[in-house]
Scaffold this active site. Structure first.
Site, PDB file in Angstrom:
ATOM      1  N   SER A 185       0.793  -1.227   0.000  1.00  0.00           N
ATOM      2  CA  SER A 185       0.000   0.000   0.000  1.00  0.00           C
ATOM      3  C   SER A 185       0.832   1.287   0.000  1.00  0.00           C
ATOM      4  O   SER A 185       0.450   2.256  -0.675  1.00  0.00           O
ATOM      5  CB  SER A 185      -0.999   0.001   1.167  1.00  0.00           C
ATOM      6  OG  SER A 185      -0.337  -0.071   2.414  1.00  0.00           O
TER       7      SER A 185
ATOM      8  N   GLN B  76      -5.969  -4.210 -24.366  1.00  0.00           N
ATOM      9  CA  GLN B  76      -5.366  -5.010 -23.301  1.00  0.00           C
ATOM     10  C   GLN B  76      -4.885  -4.149 -22.140  1.00  0.00           C
ATOM     11  O   GLN B  76      -5.138  -4.464 -20.973  1.00  0.00           O
ATOM     12  CB  GLN B  76      -4.184  -5.809 -23.858  1.00  0.00           C
ATOM     13  CG  GLN B  76      -4.574  -6.840 -24.910  1.00  0.00           C
ATOM     14  CD  GLN B  76      -3.347  -7.569 -25.432  1.00  0.00           C
ATOM     15  OE1 GLN B  76      -2.684  -8.290 -24.706  1.00  0.00           O
ATOM     16  NE2 GLN B  76      -3.045  -7.363 -26.699  1.00  0.00           N
TER      17      GLN B  76
ATOM     18  N   SER C 178      -7.555  10.114 -30.202  1.00  0.00           N
ATOM     19  CA  SER C 178      -8.929   9.771 -30.566  1.00  0.00           C
ATOM     20  C   SER C 178      -9.078   9.571 -32.066  1.00  0.00           C
ATOM     21  O   SER C 178      -8.677  10.423 -32.858  1.00  0.00           O
ATOM     22  CB  SER C 178      -9.880  10.886 -30.111  1.00  0.00           C
ATOM     23  OG  SER C 178     -11.186  10.677 -30.607  1.00  0.00           O
ATOM     24  N   GLN C 179      -9.693   8.456 -32.448  1.00  0.00           N
ATOM     25  CA  GLN C 179     -10.027   8.248 -33.853  1.00  0.00           C
ATOM     26  C   GLN C 179     -11.302   8.997 -34.225  1.00  0.00           C
ATOM     27  O   GLN C 179     -11.631   9.122 -35.402  1.00  0.00           O
ATOM     28  CB  GLN C 179     -10.208   6.756 -34.140  1.00  0.00           C
ATOM     29  CG  GLN C 179      -8.922   5.969 -34.111  1.00  0.00           C
ATOM     30  CD  GLN C 179      -9.136   4.499 -34.454  1.00  0.00           C
ATOM     31  OE1 GLN C 179     -10.211   3.944 -34.249  1.00  0.00           O
ATOM     32  NE2 GLN C 179      -8.098   3.861 -34.968  1.00  0.00           N
ATOM     33  N   ARG C 180     -11.984   9.504 -33.234  1.00  0.00           N
ATOM     34  CA  ARG C 180     -13.198  10.285 -33.488  1.00  0.00           C
ATOM     35  C   ARG C 180     -12.866  11.714 -33.887  1.00  0.00           C
ATOM     36  O   ARG C 180     -13.545  12.324 -34.705  1.00  0.00           O
ATOM     37  CB  ARG C 180     -14.084  10.282 -32.240  1.00  0.00           C
ATOM     38  CG  ARG C 180     -15.435  10.948 -32.468  1.00  0.00           C
ATOM     39  CD  ARG C 180     -16.269  10.950 -31.201  1.00  0.00           C
ATOM     40  NE  ARG C 180     -17.567  11.563 -31.429  1.00  0.00           N
ATOM     41  CZ  ARG C 180     -18.376  11.973 -30.454  1.00  0.00           C
ATOM     42  NH1 ARG C 180     -18.018  11.824 -29.191  1.00  0.00           N
ATOM     43  NH2 ARG C 180     -19.544  12.521 -30.741  1.00  0.00           N
TER      44      ARG C 180
ATOM     45  N   ARG D  39       2.491   0.238  -7.220  1.00  0.00           N
ATOM     46  CA  ARG D  39       1.783  -1.020  -6.965  1.00  0.00           C
ATOM     47  C   ARG D  39       1.138  -1.546  -8.252  1.00  0.00           C
ATOM     48  O   ARG D  39       1.223  -2.733  -8.563  1.00  0.00           O
ATOM     49  CB  ARG D  39       0.721  -0.808  -5.892  1.00  0.00           C
ATOM     50  CG  ARG D  39       0.085  -2.106  -5.389  1.00  0.00           C
ATOM     51  CD  ARG D  39      -0.909  -1.822  -4.279  1.00  0.00           C
ATOM     52  NE  ARG D  39      -1.280  -3.034  -3.557  1.00  0.00           N
ATOM     53  CZ  ARG D  39      -2.044  -3.032  -2.473  1.00  0.00           C
ATOM     54  NH1 ARG D  39      -2.511  -1.885  -1.995  1.00  0.00           N
ATOM     55  NH2 ARG D  39      -2.344  -4.162  -1.878  1.00  0.00           N
TER      56      ARG D  39
ATOM     57  N   ARG E 171       2.173  -8.877 -17.613  1.00  0.00           N
ATOM     58  CA  ARG E 171       2.499  -8.609 -19.010  1.00  0.00           C
ATOM     59  C   ARG E 171       3.928  -8.958 -19.405  1.00  0.00           C
ATOM     60  O   ARG E 171       4.266  -8.938 -20.593  1.00  0.00           O
ATOM     61  CB  ARG E 171       2.205  -7.135 -19.332  1.00  0.00           C
ATOM     62  CG  ARG E 171       0.761  -6.754 -19.077  1.00  0.00           C
ATOM     63  CD  ARG E 171      -0.218  -7.637 -19.835  1.00  0.00           C
ATOM     64  NE  ARG E 171      -1.609  -7.191 -19.658  1.00  0.00           N
ATOM     65  CZ  ARG E 171      -2.656  -7.692 -20.285  1.00  0.00           C
ATOM     66  NH1 ARG E 171      -2.498  -8.684 -21.137  1.00  0.00           N
ATOM     67  NH2 ARG E 171      -3.867  -7.226 -20.055  1.00  0.00           N
TER      68      ARG E 171
END
Length: 256
Positions: A59, A80, A93-95, A187, A196
């Site tokens: 913590s 992922q 952003s693809q928008r 953490r 990963r």
């Protein structure tokens, strides 16, 4: 256009080791915070951090964060990495950003196979053409609508492009390159590396995790010097799905 992985450590909490040691020691001390920090010599900090890492007292490590700039990764990887929820993400952003000539990731297995690579590059070109054609068709209709609503031509074109690309983007592939800025606390980072850097993680996010680990090890070796997949410091949690390379992984991450 092929894209290549690029990772930078933009910033991190100053004196990360001392801050974490201070937070941890405060839990067991009646001293004031200023006095407590004055008593923490470099040797004491190193000893205390080592004890925390060994005991898994995690913590206090949440007080320290690291921020990365990440480029040359796919939208597949984005799906992922955002599963690691205790983090902050800012993503291209693809928008709002038109993919006029989108860059894309070529998986190593495809890169190494001439026939597969030829097919793959052709598909990317087709996807780009489809995106451009859809954008043009939708823009033409939207411009007319916005002009009919009383907008001047410049404003109508600007509004129409945004409205067109937010729908045209649906044809873009998972391979499409994206960029992001990511912030994680220690953490969360250690948990990210546990998952990963495992051999069973997908190749692209495993490559990203390794680059991130190398950067944080330089910045905070006491915190990350022994970090890697879980098998590096314990038993592989994958059971029957284990890669069977525990000793190889311990040697690799121990030698970084």
């Amino acid at each position: 256009m092929k894209a290549s992985l690029k990772v930078q450590l933009l910033s991190y909490t100053p004196e990360p080791d001392k801050l974490i040691a201070s937070a941890a020691k405060l839990c067991y001390s009646s001293a004031g915070i200023d006095d407590l920090r004055e008593q923490l010599t470099a040797d004491k900090v190193e000893k205390f951090i080592g004890m925390l890492m060994e005991l898994g007292h995690d913590s206090p490590t949440e007080h320290v964060t690291f921020t990365f700039a990440i480029e040359g990764v796919s939208r597949s990887l984005l799906a992922q990495i955002t599963r690691h929820r205790i983090a902050s993400y800012s993503v291209k952003s693809q928008r709002y950003v038109r993919e006029g000539q989108f860059a894309y990731i070529v998986p190593p297995e495809i890169e190494a196979n001439a026939q597969a690579k030829e097919k793959y590059l052709a598909i990317m070109a087709t996807e780009q053409q489809a995106y451009n054609e859809l954008t043009a068709i939708l823009m033409q209709a939207h411009v007319a609508d916005f002009i009919a609503q009383g907008n001047d031509e410049k404003t109508a074109n600007s509004l129409a492009e945004k409205k067109a690309i937010e729908d045209a983007r649906y044809v873009l592939p998972n391979a499409c390159e994206t960029k992001m800025i990511v912030t994680m606390n220690v953490r969360s980072l250690i948990n990210f590396f546990h998952h990963r850097l495992c051999e069973r993680a997908q190749w692209e996010i495993r490559a990203l995790a390794l680059e991130m680990l190398l950067l944080v090890r330089q910045a905070a070796p006491l915190l990350f010097g022994k970090t890697g997949p879980r098998c590096v410091n314990g038993v592989c949690p994958e059971g029957k799905m284990s890669c069977g390379k525990t000793m190889e992984k311990r040697a690799f991450f121990g030698g970084l």
